[in-house]
Design a protein around this motif. Structure first.
Motif, mmCIF file in Angstrom:
data_model
loop_
_atom_site.group_PDB
_atom_site.id
_atom_site.type_symbol
_atom_site.label_atom_id
_atom_site.label_comp_id
_atom_site.label_asym_id
_atom_site.label_seq_id
_atom_site.Cartn_x
_atom_site.Cartn_y
_atom_site.Cartn_z
ATOM 1 N N ALA A 91 -100.811 46.859 36.141
ATOM 2 C CA ALA A 91 -100.639 46.650 37.567
ATOM 3 C C ALA A 91 -101.110 45.251 37.929
ATOM 4 O O ALA A 91 -101.906 44.628 37.227
ATOM 5 C CB ALA A 91 -101.437 47.692 38.332
ATOM 6 N N SER A 149 -96.813 47.530 46.380
ATOM 7 C CA SER A 149 -97.453 48.820 46.185
ATOM 8 C C SER A 149 -96.671 49.883 46.910
ATOM 9 O O SER A 149 -95.995 49.609 47.891
ATOM 10 C CB SER A 149 -98.874 48.811 46.735
ATOM 11 O OG SER A 149 -99.523 47.629 46.392
ATOM 12 N N ALA A 153 -96.471 48.265 38.742
ATOM 13 C CA ALA A 153 -96.689 47.664 37.430
ATOM 14 C C ALA A 153 -95.784 46.454 37.287
ATOM 15 O O ALA A 153 -94.587 46.526 37.516
ATOM 16 C CB ALA A 153 -96.377 48.678 36.345
#
Lengths: 355, 496, 163
Positions: free
Chosen positions: B286, B269, B281
């Motif tokens: 995601a 992230s 992603a």
């Protein structure tokens, strides 16, 4: 890598391999005559002057003997095992520095088959592969005694690899390189004008450890429980006859030669003459190539002295019991090796600081 | 010693206390001949854990700092997990010494092993380097294999240890293959550098990244027993000695979650403003969506499999799998609140589960069996056990006024606040309802069934105190959870 | 030239790995394992990592597989051969392995691989320096781990102590 280089490599390999191969029958003779000398008896003296052709007679006998394969044996592994032990014994020779350089065909040729950066690790690694020949040979014989001998031999070998490695690491720490050639080069010259710069003066404890461990690695007395005649018939090579047995013997003597070679290189100056610097020797002899030859002779002489020491110890000292053997390595040699390493590192730090 | 090393060591002091305890135990066991029978190892472990907890509170970092050239991160989350692990270690050791499950001569080694696992877990939960994570996981795993097999004359214990070992080795191998792929694609082992390389790499789905993340998930899922790597849990939990199972069900799982938090939020992230992370992603969406699906599957598998079980330890094992499903819900939002919810639930879960296994251990001591049959009538034989077990089981279900409910509430509200995941919360609530069935089964056996044989065995005061220590916060946290929540939130605030 | 060598050693490694899996005799499996580790060591040499190759031989082939072989040799051989392999199991495993292999191939071919950070090949010196500076802490932690491992081995393998 053009053809000349490859040809030189092949020639070197053949030459050094044949030299060591010829050590085997000589050692057979030395062993038997040396045993006789120590045991106050004549020894083989029928075949040729002083029994010098005895090994030839043995070889001929081997060729004509029956080569049995036991019924309960695993055929594939039984046949492969002698090769498994001979291949590592031969491979380790590649990094022994027999001499310095010669100048031939317009190029400098090292008197060493392969100058590896990690030669000592290579020796330890390939040396540890020798266990498989013993293990598979003992198991594939289909014989409980052979299996016992094989298991004992291999646990002994892997246990004694550790002090061997620790002692070698001590030498590596002092010389700062794993390469056997550079270690040999570093032992040129004299200290204080009279003491040869040999490794044994820098690492006496290391040499002692390496020496003891090398007896165990090659299954020589006093560590030859795996192949004792009295207890286990002949241990892991009980079921092997004629040439296969011959291959086991060859492998043992080649291992001895290699380990003596490594000991000479690490601790006894490699190819250097004791009280004479290489440069001075070059001046006396004149030609570089002749110097190379002299260096090979010196190296082989030192190795021969060690081989005689091995034979001498074999017929003098009684053997260890297996639990004593294990206690020696795990309880005494390994701590000693670690302490040696600590002291070496401490002294180096004190003398030189971080480098 | 470089100055960086010295300052890192100061931050590392709590783990240093554990290591000193470990070394002290080791030397003591060698020197004192009678230490086999004594309870000295217990006191050493308890002392190390308490001292470690105090030192942890003493070195609470006000901001995140990276130690030892970036292999470990010391921040609030590390502090939280350290306290959790020390508590679990103390609890597990006390349970081991107080029940008669383990032989006397295994106990001093048990203490040594559990201290080492605690150390490994602290490493796992604070690692920011893939290598350190792997070493932490392996330390915990391998010593856990040994701990599961501590009862050498019990075939189930040997089976548990062997199954744990074989599957664990395969899962670790897959995970480290994933790590090698990550290294190949990003060129670094550090979480921060990996994240940077992944962001710079662009948006198109990179097969190698996807594959490697799947593999890493396999390894982490094995540790926390999430779907599909949950299958070892019932066998190992049933076979291992009860104190070991109690410890397994709380601490390594928490450590796995710590590692997962760090891995997913630091590697996969991008950090946004004030505690919000944008999940990367992978493939067609995601990774949070994948986690949501896995969470649902874990919950379903755990709850549905627990229904038909006859052995209480297996019921609790499957229930722990279900709880992992609930905990995984905290990852879908990828923000600080989600992490807080997970941490709070871990506290509640630790108390509840340790308590439940404690009761199981006591019942097994007297009835020599861990089946549901053995639990019949225990409530009337010893009301204290019955009441505390009721507290723990109600809390595990998620009935209001218990801490389990508050934890679940936080997790569900976190999911509801994340757009697009309402279905997850609904499934979670339905699953909690389903779980009531098998928890009530245990309670029914304890309170509503007549026992086959009545065994009178008074429970010692140590047990009563311990169970009270576990049960009271379980109830209190159901109502008065503000302080713990605030503390947890402040700890998470320092997480980068 | 090195491509041919890489291909040959790759085939050796893979072939011997198949031998490990499909061999009926466990000792032959161990033997094939040794050969496949050799192939692996040769591949390490071909990617300019001679240190890793030697360590692979020294530790894996020279110590770990030896211990495997010890254990296998001491087991009753007849019990070992009662291995359960059905055709369906082998087929399923084969299909899964193939698909995993194909996925891996696709993944490795379609993803950019990073260049090494320093741009130069690691020597023994750089390896040991990084072990003592950058990766010092994992190295030190491992020592604690190994100490406890020895205790763990002792716990699992000792004789029953008579009370």
């Amino acid at each position: 890598m053009n053809t000349v280089d490859i040809a030189i490599l092949v020639a070197k390999t053949l030459l050094f391999y044949l030299i060591v191969l010829h050590v085997v029958p000589i050692m057979v003779w030395v062993e038997r005559r040396g045993a006789a000398l120590i045991q106050d008896r004549p020894g083989p003296n029928r075949v040729g002057p002083f029994g010098l052709l005895q090994p030839v007679a043995d070889f001929v006998k081997f060729i004509f003997k029956e080569d049995p394969i036991p019924t309960g044996a695993n055929r594939g592994l039984f046949l492969v095992a002698p090769a498994l032990i001979l291949i590592p014994a031969s491979l380790t020779l590649a990094v022994l520095p027999f001499g310095d350089k010669v100048k031939l065909f317009g190029r400098e040729i090292l008197l060493q088959v392969a100058d590896l950066d990690i030669a000592i690790l290579y020796v330890l690694a390939i040396g540890s592969l020798g266990i498989y020949g013993i293990l598979f040979g003992g198991w594939a014989s289909g014989n409980k005694f052979s299996l016992m001998g094989a298991l004992r031999a291999s646990s002994q070998v892997i246990s004694y690899e550790i002090p061997l490695g620790l002692a070698a690491v001590g030498a590596v720490a002092v010389y700062g390189t794993f390469s056997l050639r550079e270690i040999a080069l570093a032992q040129d010259g004299l200290w204080f004008g009279w003491l040869p710069r040999w490794g044994i003066f820098l690492q006496p404890v290391g040499f002692w450890l390496f020496f003891i461990a090398s007896f165990a690695e090659t299954n020589r007395l006093p560590f030859d429980l795996p192949e004792t005649e009295a207890e286990l018939v002949a241990g892991y090579h009980t079921e092997y006859g004629s040439m296969k047995f011959g291959m086991f013997m060859m492998a043992e003597y080649m291992n001895l030669t290699t380990i003596s070679g490594v000991m000479v290189t690490l601790f006894f100056g490699g190819w250097h003459l004791p009280f004479v610097a290489d440069a001075m020797l070059l001046k006396w002899i004149g030609s570089q190539n002749l110097l190379g030859l002299v260096q090979v002779v010196i190296f082989l002489t030192k190795v021969a002295i060690f081989l005689c020491v091995f034979v001498w110890v074999r017929w003098t000292v009684p053997r260890f019991r297996f639990d004593q053997l294990m206690r020696i390595t795990w309880g005494r040699l390994i701590p000693l090796g670690i302490v040696n390493l600590l002291v070496t590192a401490g002294v180096m730090l004190w003398l030189g600081g971080w480098k | 010693m470089t100055p960086e090393l010295i300052s890192s060591l100061k931050q590392f002091a709590p783990e240093g206390v554990i290591i000193s305890g470990l070394v002290f135990l080791f030397i003591m066991d060698a020197i004192l001949p009678s230490s086999r029978e004594s309870r000295l190892p217990l006191f050493v472990v308890l002392f190390s854990c308490i001292l470690g907890a105090l030192v942890t509170i003493g070195v609470i970092p006000t901001e995140a700092s990276s130690l030892f050239s970036g292999v470990i991160q010391s921040d609030g989350v590390t502090t939280f997990f350290r306290l959790l692990f020390f508590f679990s270690c103390a609890g597990g050791t006390l349970l081991a010494y107080e029940t008669k499950v383990l032989d006397r001569d295994s106990l001093s080694e048990f203490s040594l092993l559990i201290l080492c696992v605690t150390f490994g877990m602290c490493l796992m939960a604070s690692a920011t380097n893939v290598l350190m994570l792997y070493i932490g996981i392996e330390t915990v795993s391998i010593i856990s294999f040994v701990m599961a097999g501590l009862k050498r004359d019990d075939a189930r214990s040997n089976e548990a240890s062997l199954k744990y070992l074989i599957f664990g080795a395969v899962a670790s191998a897959i995970m480290i293959y994933g790590f090698s792929l990550i290294y190949g694609v990003t060129g670094s082992l550090n979480y921060g550098d990996i994240a940077k390389a992944l962001i710079e790499g662009g948006g198109e789905p990179k097969w190698a990244i996807l594959l490697s993340m799947v593999m890493v998930y396999v390894g982490l899922a094995y540790k926390i027993s999430a779907f599909p790597l949950h299958f070892w849990t019932p066998d190992v939990y049933e076979g291992a000695p009860t104190p070991v199972t109690a410890f397994f069900s709380i601490a390594p799982k928490a450590a796995g979650f710590g590692a997962a938090i760090r891995f997913f939020l630091c590697v996969l992230s991008t950090p946004g403003e004030a505690g919000v992370w944008t999940p990367m992603a992978l493939g067609h969406g995601a990774w949070t969506q994948a986690i949501a699906v896995l969470s649902v599957l874990t919950m379903l598998v755990g709850n549905l499999s627990a229904i038909g079980q006859k052995n209480v330890k297996r019921i609790l094992a499957y229930s722990s799998v279900a709880h992992v499903g609930y905990l995984l819900m905290g990852f879908v939002s990828a923000n600080a609140f989600g992490v807080t919810a997970v941490l709070f639930y871990l506290v509640a879960y630790c108390l509840m589960n340790l308590g439940a296994f404690w009761v199981v251990g006591l019942v097994a001591d007297r009835k020599k069996s861990e089946d549901l049959e053995a639990f019949k009538g225990v409530g009337w034989e010893d009301p204290f056990l019955g009441v505390t077990m009721a507290i723990f089981l109600f809390s595990l279900t998620g009935i209001p006024m218990f801490s389990g409910f508050v934890g679940k509430f936080l997790l569900f509200s976190n999911v509801v606040q994340t757009p697009g995941f309402l279905w997850l919360a609904v499934i979670g609530v339905l699953n909690s309802v389903v779980s009531l069935f098998y928890y009530a089964n245990i309670l029914k056996a304890m309170w509503l069934d007549k026992p086959d044989t009545v065994v009178e065995a008074p429970v010692s005061s140590v047990h009563r105190i311990a169970l009270a220590v576990l049960a009271i916060p379980t109830m209190v946290l159901g109502l008065y959870f503000e302080p713990i929540l605030k503390v947890t939130q402040s700890l998470v605030a320092t997480f980068r | 030239m090195s491509d041919i060598a890489a291909g040959l050693f790759g085939v050796l490694t893979l072939g011997c790995s198949l031998g490990v899996v499909f061999s009926r005799n466990v000792i032959m499996s161990a033997f094939y394992l040794i050969l496949s580790f050799f192939g692996l060591a040769a591949l390490y040499v071909l990617i300019q990592a001679p240190f890793l190759a030697v360590i692979q031989v020294l530790i894996y082939t020279g110590a770990i597989v030896v211990l495997f072989v010890f254990v296998v040799m001491l087991i009753d051989q007849d019990k070992l051969l009662e291995v359960v392999t059905g055709k369906t199991l082998v087929l399923t495993a084969g299909v899964l392995a193939w698909s995993l292999g194909l996925i891996l191939l696709r993944a490795l071919n379609h993803s950019p691989m990073a260049v090494p950070v320093s741009g130069q090949l690691p020597t023994l010196r750089t390896i040991s320096l990084s072990l003592f500076t950058e990766y010092l802490w994992p190295f030190e932690v491992l020592s604690v781990f190994m100490l406890v491992i020895i205790v763990g081995v002792f716990v699992l393998a000792r004789d029953k102590v008579n009370a």
